[in-house]
Design a protein around this motif. Structure first.
Motif, PDB file in Angstrom:
ATOM      1  N   ARG A  75       0.466   5.773  -0.465  1.00  0.00           N
ATOM      2  CA  ARG A  75      -0.502   6.864  -0.397  1.00  0.00           C
ATOM      3  C   ARG A  75       0.119   8.135  -0.960  1.00  0.00           C
ATOM      4  O   ARG A  75       1.333   8.303  -0.965  1.00  0.00           O
ATOM      5  CB  ARG A  75      -0.983   7.096   1.039  1.00  0.00           C
ATOM      6  CG  ARG A  75       0.092   7.560   2.005  1.00  0.00           C
ATOM      7  CD  ARG A  75      -0.452   7.587   3.424  1.00  0.00           C
ATOM      8  NE  ARG A  75       0.523   8.097   4.379  1.00  0.00           N
ATOM      9  CZ  ARG A  75       0.326   8.141   5.685  1.00  0.00           C
ATOM     10  NH1 ARG A  75      -0.821   7.699   6.211  1.00  0.00           N
ATOM     11  NH2 ARG A  75       1.279   8.620   6.498  1.00  0.00           N
ATOM     12  N   TYR A  87      -5.109   6.413  -1.373  1.00  0.00           N
ATOM     13  CA  TYR A  87      -4.394   5.183  -1.049  1.00  0.00           C
ATOM     14  C   TYR A  87      -4.444   4.231  -2.235  1.00  0.00           C
ATOM     15  O   TYR A  87      -5.504   3.989  -2.804  1.00  0.00           O
ATOM     16  CB  TYR A  87      -5.001   4.520   0.188  1.00  0.00           C
ATOM     17  CG  TYR A  87      -4.580   5.191   1.471  1.00  0.00           C
ATOM     18  CD1 TYR A  87      -3.683   4.580   2.344  1.00  0.00           C
ATOM     19  CD2 TYR A  87      -5.071   6.451   1.801  1.00  0.00           C
ATOM     20  CE1 TYR A  87      -3.285   5.203   3.510  1.00  0.00           C
ATOM     21  CE2 TYR A  87      -4.670   7.085   2.970  1.00  0.00           C
ATOM     22  CZ  TYR A  87      -3.779   6.458   3.825  1.00  0.00           C
ATOM     23  OH  TYR A  87      -3.384   7.074   4.989  1.00  0.00           O
ATOM     24  N   TYR A  88      -3.286   3.683  -2.581  1.00  0.00           N
ATOM     25  CA  TYR A  88      -3.142   2.787  -3.716  1.00  0.00           C
ATOM     26  C   TYR A  88      -2.608   1.437  -3.263  1.00  0.00           C
ATOM     27  O   TYR A  88      -1.744   1.373  -2.390  1.00  0.00           O
ATOM     28  CB  TYR A  88      -2.146   3.350  -4.736  1.00  0.00           C
ATOM     29  CG  TYR A  88      -2.488   4.695  -5.307  1.00  0.00           C
ATOM     30  CD1 TYR A  88      -3.202   4.796  -6.497  1.00  0.00           C
ATOM     31  CD2 TYR A  88      -2.082   5.865  -4.676  1.00  0.00           C
ATOM     32  CE1 TYR A  88      -3.504   6.034  -7.035  1.00  0.00           C
ATOM     33  CE2 TYR A  88      -2.380   7.102  -5.206  1.00  0.00           C
ATOM     34  CZ  TYR A  88      -3.086   7.182  -6.387  1.00  0.00           C
ATOM     35  OH  TYR A  88      -3.383   8.406  -6.926  1.00  0.00           O
ATOM     36  N   GLY A 148      -6.726   3.819  -6.908  1.00  0.00           N
ATOM     37  CA  GLY A 148      -6.700   4.543  -5.658  1.00  0.00           C
ATOM     38  C   GLY A 148      -8.074   4.752  -5.050  1.00  0.00           C
ATOM     39  O   GLY A 148      -9.093   4.741  -5.737  1.00  0.00           O
ATOM     40  N   ARG A 184       4.369  10.179  -3.856  1.00  0.00           N
ATOM     41  CA  ARG A 184       3.768   8.942  -3.407  1.00  0.00           C
ATOM     42  C   ARG A 184       4.635   8.317  -2.313  1.00  0.00           C
ATOM     43  O   ARG A 184       5.851   8.185  -2.461  1.00  0.00           O
ATOM     44  CB  ARG A 184       3.589   7.983  -4.574  1.00  0.00           C
ATOM     45  CG  ARG A 184       2.726   6.779  -4.255  1.00  0.00           C
ATOM     46  CD  ARG A 184       2.264   6.087  -5.531  1.00  0.00           C
ATOM     47  NE  ARG A 184       1.399   6.948  -6.330  1.00  0.00           N
ATOM     48  CZ  ARG A 184       0.742   6.546  -7.415  1.00  0.00           C
ATOM     49  NH1 ARG A 184       0.867   5.288  -7.830  1.00  0.00           N
ATOM     50  NH2 ARG A 184      -0.012   7.396  -8.086  1.00  0.00           N
ATOM     51  N   VAL A 239       3.524   2.900   2.466  1.00  0.00           N
ATOM     52  CA  VAL A 239       2.781   2.681   3.701  1.00  0.00           C
ATOM     53  C   VAL A 239       3.167   1.350   4.342  1.00  0.00           C
ATOM     54  O   VAL A 239       3.557   1.298   5.509  1.00  0.00           O
ATOM     55  CB  VAL A 239       1.265   2.727   3.450  1.00  0.00           C
ATOM     56  CG1 VAL A 239       0.499   2.366   4.723  1.00  0.00           C
ATOM     57  CG2 VAL A 239       0.852   4.107   2.941  1.00  0.00           C
ATOM     58  N   TRP A 256       0.841  -1.180   0.000  1.00  0.00           N
ATOM     59  CA  TRP A 256       0.000   0.000   0.000  1.00  0.00           C
ATOM     60  C   TRP A 256       0.881   1.236   0.000  1.00  0.00           C
ATOM     61  O   TRP A 256       1.863   1.320   0.745  1.00  0.00           O
ATOM     62  CB  TRP A 256      -0.922   0.039   1.219  1.00  0.00           C
ATOM     63  CG  TRP A 256      -2.033  -0.961   1.164  1.00  0.00           C
ATOM     64  CD1 TRP A 256      -2.039  -2.221   1.664  1.00  0.00           C
ATOM     65  CD2 TRP A 256      -3.318  -0.752   0.569  1.00  0.00           C
ATOM     66  NE1 TRP A 256      -3.240  -2.824   1.425  1.00  0.00           N
ATOM     67  CE2 TRP A 256      -4.053  -1.954   0.750  1.00  0.00           C
ATOM     68  CE3 TRP A 256      -3.935   0.312  -0.093  1.00  0.00           C
ATOM     69  CZ2 TRP A 256      -5.364  -2.107   0.289  1.00  0.00           C
ATOM     70  CZ3 TRP A 256      -5.235   0.162  -0.555  1.00  0.00           C
ATOM     71  CH2 TRP A 256      -5.934  -1.032  -0.359  1.00  0.00           C
ATOM     72  N   GLN A 283      -9.867   7.377  -1.913  1.00  0.00           N
ATOM     73  CA  GLN A 283      -9.616   8.556  -1.096  1.00  0.00           C
ATOM     74  C   GLN A 283      -9.947   8.293   0.365  1.00  0.00           C
ATOM     75  O   GLN A 283     -11.041   7.814   0.691  1.00  0.00           O
ATOM     76  CB  GLN A 283     -10.449   9.737  -1.598  1.00  0.00           C
ATOM     77  CG  GLN A 283     -10.324  11.002  -0.751  1.00  0.00           C
ATOM     78  CD  GLN A 283      -8.978  11.675  -0.901  1.00  0.00           C
ATOM     79  OE1 GLN A 283      -8.499  11.846  -2.028  1.00  0.00           O
ATOM     80  NE2 GLN A 283      -8.360  12.052   0.217  1.00  0.00           N
ATOM     81  N   ASP A 315      -2.960  11.442   7.809  1.00  0.00           N
ATOM     82  CA  ASP A 315      -3.169  10.226   7.026  1.00  0.00           C
ATOM     83  C   ASP A 315      -4.032  10.479   5.795  1.00  0.00           C
ATOM     84  O   ASP A 315      -4.200   9.575   4.969  1.00  0.00           O
ATOM     85  CB  ASP A 315      -3.832   9.145   7.875  1.00  0.00           C
ATOM     86  CG  ASP A 315      -2.944   8.659   9.011  1.00  0.00           C
ATOM     87  OD1 ASP A 315      -1.726   8.497   8.795  1.00  0.00           O
ATOM     88  OD2 ASP A 315      -3.476   8.433  10.115  1.00  0.00           O
ATOM     89  N   ALA A 337      -5.126  11.113   2.290  1.00  0.00           N
ATOM     90  CA  ALA A 337      -4.425  10.884   1.026  1.00  0.00           C
ATOM     91  C   ALA A 337      -5.262   9.963   0.160  1.00  0.00           C
ATOM     92  O   ALA A 337      -6.256   9.385   0.607  1.00  0.00           O
ATOM     93  CB  ALA A 337      -3.046  10.246   1.268  1.00  0.00           C
TER      94      ALA A 337
END
Length: 125
Positions: free
Chosen positions: A38, A96-97, A118, A45, A48, A36, A120, A92, A94
């Motif tokens: 973010r 998240y991918y 991603g 980028r 995580v 992961w 949000q 936190d 962001a």
């Protein structure tokens, strides 16, 4: 190659918990390290956490900023990976991918091959 789709993002208050999901398609999902990342507006980028293909709890690693608060898990039979987030903070916030790679220990986005679109996450009071 694997196709990835994230879900589970939303608006939460500081201190809340949230679980993100990443659904994967492809025959080789169970051989990939899953990570992961973010990205906040105007920022690079950021790594995580990531988890080994075996999906064993101790075979994971995290950025210092989320260690002790976030936990990655995976279900190879369902082609799913999760990010359980607790004690959420405004920083936190962001997109998240999830991402798939092949080198355990990697923390660099350039070392991951496949990415989702991603989801949000916004942490605000």
């Amino acid at each position: 190659q694997v196709q990835l789709v994230e879900s589970g993002g939303g608006l939460v208050q500081p201190g809340d918990s949230l679980r993100l999901s990443c659904a994967a398609s492809g025959r080789t999902f169970n051989i990939y390290i899953m990570a992961w990342f973010r990205q906040a507006p105007g920022k690079e980028r950021e790594f995580v956490g990531a988890i080994h293909p075996l999906g064993i709890g101790s075979y994971s690693y995290y950025a210092d900023s989320v260690k002790g608060r976030f936990t990655i898990s995976r279900d190879n039979d369902r082609n799913m990976v999760y990010l359980q987030m607790t004690s959420l903070k405004p920083e936190d916030t962001a997109i998240y991918y999830c991402a798939a790679g092949d080198r355990y220990g990697s923390r660099r986005s350039s070392e991951y091959r496949d990415w989702g679109q991603g989801t949000q996450v916004t942490v605000s009071s």
